[in-house]
Scaffold this active site. Structure first.
Site, PDB file in Angstrom:
ATOM      1  N   HIS A  48      -1.381  -3.280   8.100  1.00 57.11           N
ATOM      2  CA  HIS A  48      -1.389  -3.514   6.653  1.00 57.11           C
ATOM      3  C   HIS A  48       0.042  -3.636   6.127  1.00 57.11           C
ATOM      4  CE1 HIS A  48      -5.533  -3.005   4.919  1.00 57.11           C
ATOM      5  NE2 HIS A  48      -5.761  -2.739   6.193  1.00 57.11           N
ATOM      6  N   ARG A  52       2.202  -7.041   4.156  1.00 60.27           N
ATOM      7  CA  ARG A  52       2.561  -6.918   2.733  1.00 60.27           C
ATOM      8  C   ARG A  52       3.995  -7.358   2.519  1.00 60.27           C
ATOM      9  NH1 ARG A  52       0.106  -1.627   2.983  1.00 60.27           N
ATOM     10  NH2 ARG A  52       2.161  -0.698   2.968  1.00 60.27           N
TER      11      ARG A  52
END
Length: 173
Positions: A48, A52
């Site tokens: 994740h 980002r």
């Protein structure tokens, strides 16, 4: 604007939320509720993080979500919470029904008044069989009630399947 983004595991809900946050043109604060307590979860967190944008702010908070939302929400800012079901799991694992109720009610009390754009990501767990075991049945029940209450308060609710978003409530994408 409050938006709830639901979907199953690996449905594309987090990617959709990240895309919407990026396209918003607003300053983004990513609020992570996970606790990387094992190697597999640490790997998920790393994946994740890697996708980002580096300029997004990050706040890690496994329990006091309403407090963090109130501290971070501002006009011109987008808060992306990923995810509510991990937050719920963290609270359920405390085995403190009063803390769960207090945190849930604090969330309900604040979400409609927050300035800026709020994206709430959560796993839809109500589409499968009823699980065995008291804790897993309680988790599914609590998640369902949480989603219903937040969907009622949200201006837009999206359901993601196979990377494709369906609008359940509010404006089209």
């Amino acid at each position: 604007m409050l938006e709830l983004i639901l979907g199953g595991a690996r449905s594309g809900k987090s990617r959709l939320a990240e895309r919407l946050a990026g396209e918003s043109g607003l300053e983004v604060v990513y609020i992570a509720t996970s606790q990387p307590l094992d190697g597999e979860m640490s790997q998920r967190v790393a994946q994740h993080r890697a996708r980002r944008p580096a300029h997004w702010a990050l706040v890690e908070e496994p329990l006091a979500l309403a407090r963090v939302l109130q501290e971070q929400a501002a006009p011109g800012r987008c808060l992306l919470v990923d995810c509510l079901t991990l937050w719920l799991t963290n609270l359920l694992m405390l085995e403190d029904a009063q803390r769960l109720a207090a945190e849930r009610e604090a969330l309900f009390a604040c979400v409609e008044q927050l300035p800026g754009r709020i994206l709430l990501v959560s796993n839809e767990t109500g589409l499968g069989v009823v699980p065995l075991g008291e804790l897993t049945r309680r988790y599914v029940d609590e998640a369902g009630w949480l989603h219903q209450a937040l969907a009622e308060r949200s201006q837009r609710v999206l359901f993601t399947v196979a990377g494709l978003p369906m609008v359940l409530k509010g404006d089209a994408l």
